[in-house]
Design a protein around this motif. Structure first.
Motif, PDB file in Angstrom:
ATOM      1  N   LEU A  43       0.828  -1.201   0.000  1.00 22.44           N
ATOM      2  CA  LEU A  43       0.000   0.000   0.000  1.00 22.44           C
ATOM      3  C   LEU A  43       0.869   1.260   0.000  1.00 22.44           C
ATOM      4  O   LEU A  43       0.558   2.243  -0.670  1.00 22.44           O
ATOM      5  CB  LEU A  43      -0.916  -0.003   1.221  1.00 22.44           C
ATOM      6  N   LYS A  44       1.984   1.207   0.705  1.00 24.61           N
ATOM      7  CA  LYS A  44       2.898   2.357   0.716  1.00 24.61           C
ATOM      8  C   LYS A  44       3.514   2.574  -0.660  1.00 24.61           C
ATOM      9  O   LYS A  44       3.733   3.713  -1.090  1.00 24.61           O
ATOM     10  CB  LYS A  44       3.991   2.136   1.771  1.00 24.61           C
ATOM     11  N   LEU A  45       3.797   1.487  -1.358  1.00 22.87           N
ATOM     12  CA  LEU A  45       4.334   1.618  -2.706  1.00 22.87           C
ATOM     13  C   LEU A  45       3.310   2.228  -3.657  1.00 22.87           C
ATOM     14  O   LEU A  45       3.644   3.056  -4.506  1.00 22.87           O
ATOM     15  CB  LEU A  45       4.784   0.249  -3.238  1.00 22.87           C
ATOM     16  N   TYR A  50       1.691   6.881  -6.930  1.00 28.49           N
ATOM     17  CA  TYR A  50       0.596   7.712  -7.421  1.00 28.49           C
ATOM     18  C   TYR A  50       0.418   9.016  -6.642  1.00 28.49           C
ATOM     19  O   TYR A  50      -0.536   9.744  -6.870  1.00 28.49           O
ATOM     20  CB  TYR A  50      -0.715   6.907  -7.400  1.00 28.49           C
ATOM     21  N   GLY A  51       1.333   9.316  -5.752  1.00 29.65           N
ATOM     22  CA  GLY A  51       1.256  10.566  -5.005  1.00 29.65           C
ATOM     23  C   GLY A  51       0.025  10.646  -4.127  1.00 29.65           C
ATOM     24  O   GLY A  51      -0.599  11.698  -3.999  1.00 29.65           O
ATOM     25  N   ILE A  52      -0.326   9.527  -3.486  1.00 28.53           N
ATOM     26  CA  ILE A  52      -1.521   9.460  -2.641  1.00 28.53           C
ATOM     27  C   ILE A  52      -1.112   9.409  -1.176  1.00 28.53           C
ATOM     28  O   ILE A  52      -0.203   8.679  -0.799  1.00 28.53           O
ATOM     29  CB  ILE A  52      -2.357   8.208  -2.994  1.00 28.53           C
ATOM     30  N   ALA A 139     -10.876  18.348   3.274  1.00 32.87           N
ATOM     31  CA  ALA A 139      -9.492  18.255   2.810  1.00 32.87           C
ATOM     32  C   ALA A 139      -8.844  17.010   3.395  1.00 32.87           C
ATOM     33  O   ALA A 139      -9.194  16.574   4.496  1.00 32.87           O
ATOM     34  CB  ALA A 139      -8.698  19.493   3.211  1.00 32.87           C
ATOM     35  N   GLN A 140      -7.915  16.450   2.648  1.00 33.26           N
ATOM     36  CA  GLN A 140      -7.171  15.281   3.113  1.00 33.26           C
ATOM     37  C   GLN A 140      -5.676  15.556   3.011  1.00 33.26           C
ATOM     38  O   GLN A 140      -5.168  15.857   1.940  1.00 33.26           O
ATOM     39  CB  GLN A 140      -7.480  14.065   2.242  1.00 33.26           C
ATOM     40  N   TRP A 141      -5.013  15.481   4.125  1.00 33.69           N
ATOM     41  CA  TRP A 141      -3.547  15.511   4.146  1.00 33.69           C
ATOM     42  C   TRP A 141      -2.925  16.703   3.424  1.00 33.69           C
ATOM     43  O   TRP A 141      -1.852  16.605   2.839  1.00 33.69           O
ATOM     44  CB  TRP A 141      -2.989  14.201   3.576  1.00 33.69           C
ATOM     45  N   ILE A 142      -3.599  17.855   3.414  1.00 29.15           N
ATOM     46  CA  ILE A 142      -2.983  19.020   2.787  1.00 29.15           C
ATOM     47  C   ILE A 142      -1.987  19.668   3.738  1.00 29.15           C
ATOM     48  O   ILE A 142      -2.080  19.538   4.949  1.00 29.15           O
ATOM     49  CB  ILE A 142      -4.032  20.051   2.331  1.00 29.15           C
ATOM     50  N   THR A 143      -1.053  20.385   3.171  1.00 35.44           N
ATOM     51  CA  THR A 143      -0.027  21.096   3.938  1.00 35.44           C
ATOM     52  C   THR A 143      -0.478  22.526   4.184  1.00 35.44           C
ATOM     53  O   THR A 143      -1.025  23.177   3.290  1.00 35.44           O
ATOM     54  CB  THR A 143       1.301  21.099   3.160  1.00 35.44           C
ATOM     55  N   TRP A 198     -11.665   2.988  10.300  1.00 36.08           N
ATOM     56  CA  TRP A 198     -11.720   2.888   8.841  1.00 36.08           C
ATOM     57  C   TRP A 198     -11.013   4.021   8.112  1.00 36.08           C
ATOM     58  O   TRP A 198     -11.195   4.197   6.916  1.00 36.08           O
ATOM     59  CB  TRP A 198     -13.166   2.764   8.354  1.00 36.08           C
ATOM     60  N   LEU A 199     -10.182   4.764   8.813  1.00 34.32           N
ATOM     61  CA  LEU A 199      -9.348   5.783   8.162  1.00 34.32           C
ATOM     62  C   LEU A 199      -8.047   5.124   7.703  1.00 34.32           C
ATOM     63  O   LEU A 199      -7.339   4.531   8.514  1.00 34.32           O
ATOM     64  CB  LEU A 199      -9.065   6.931   9.125  1.00 34.32           C
ATOM     65  N   VAL A 200      -7.748   5.247   6.432  1.00 36.98           N
ATOM     66  CA  VAL A 200      -6.576   4.576   5.848  1.00 36.98           C
ATOM     67  C   VAL A 200      -5.663   5.617   5.210  1.00 36.98           C
ATOM     68  O   VAL A 200      -6.123   6.502   4.477  1.00 36.98           O
ATOM     69  CB  VAL A 200      -7.010   3.540   4.782  1.00 36.98           C
ATOM     70  N   SER A 201      -4.379   5.515   5.478  1.00 38.98           N
ATOM     71  CA  SER A 201      -3.417   6.461   4.908  1.00 38.98           C
ATOM     72  C   SER A 201      -2.071   5.772   4.672  1.00 38.98           C
ATOM     73  O   SER A 201      -1.899   4.600   4.983  1.00 38.98           O
ATOM     74  CB  SER A 201      -3.219   7.649   5.853  1.00 38.98           C
TER      75      SER A 201
END
Length: 219
Positions: A43-45, A50-52, A139-143, A198-201
């Protein structure tokens, strides 16, 4: 956030790519059970290639639909646009990965750039909010935007002015991680923290994934 993936380079993830993406290379939405069965390194790969940073789940989408009026919602920093596409809300992103200097930086770091979805409109966060006038911004994971007066809070010159966001919308929903996003300025403002399994990152600390919610009753 960069990942050291040198020890995973020989892993085969083609089987996942065939399942997880549509013909436009946009991420599909799966339930938490699907992700729970994937080898974490694979999943990390996928995330790296894909820049996710965040993998929206069916459960997350159901929670958002139940909690907010999504006819008055947008997503900022949408990236691949999968979440907004599934929720049928406007997907917006400043698309900084298209800038030559950003492309060069990622090239030097040997990091793939974000693959923006076909549904993602090119608006920075403030422009998107002014155009669509949403009650709820997701928003998700924005800086966040870097402030030279507070260097220890990190951030990016191209980041989002999240203080402006929470001052100008009814609800700001941020899906992130307590470790990765511990330096955000707006954590000093009153907010809720909602933990869901159920939060996946792509985080190295998945147990710290959570939803932050800022509510402004004056808007």
């Amino acid at each position: 956030m960069m990942l050291d993936l040198s020890f995973l380079e020989k892993e085969d993830i083609q089987y996942l790519e065939k399942i997880m993406f549509n013909q436009n290379e946009q991420l599909k939405i799966f339930d938490y059970e699907f992700y729970s069965k994937i080898e974490p390194n694979h999943l990390k790969l996928i995330a790296h290639k894909y820049g996710i940073y965040s993998f929206p789940t069916v459960e997350l989408c159901a929670w958002l639909k139940h909690r907010f009026d999504l006819t008055k919602a947008i997503e900022i920093g949408s990236g691949n646009g999968a979440l907004a596409n599934y929720l049928n809300i406007p997907a917006t992103d400043a698309k900084i990965s298209e800038l030559p200097e950003i492309k060069e930086y990622y090239k030097l770091m040997k990091q793939p750039i974000v693959k923006y979805g076909n549904n993602v409109l090119k608006y920075d966060a403030i422009s998107a909010i002014r155009k669509f006038k949403p009650e709820t911004v997701i928003a998700q994971w924005i800086t966040h935007k870097y402030d030279p007066k507070r260097p220890f809070n990190e951030g990016s010159t191209y980041g989002v002015d999240e203080q402006w966001v929470i001052n100008n919308v009814k609800n700001y929903v941020f899906i992130g991680n307590e470790y990765t996003h511990k330096h955000k300025f707006i954590l000093e403002e009153s907010h809720q923290r909602i933990k869901k399994k159920w939060l996946v990152s792509r985080s190295q600390y998945p147990h710290l994934n959570l939803i932050y919610l800022w509510s402004n009753h004056n808007v």
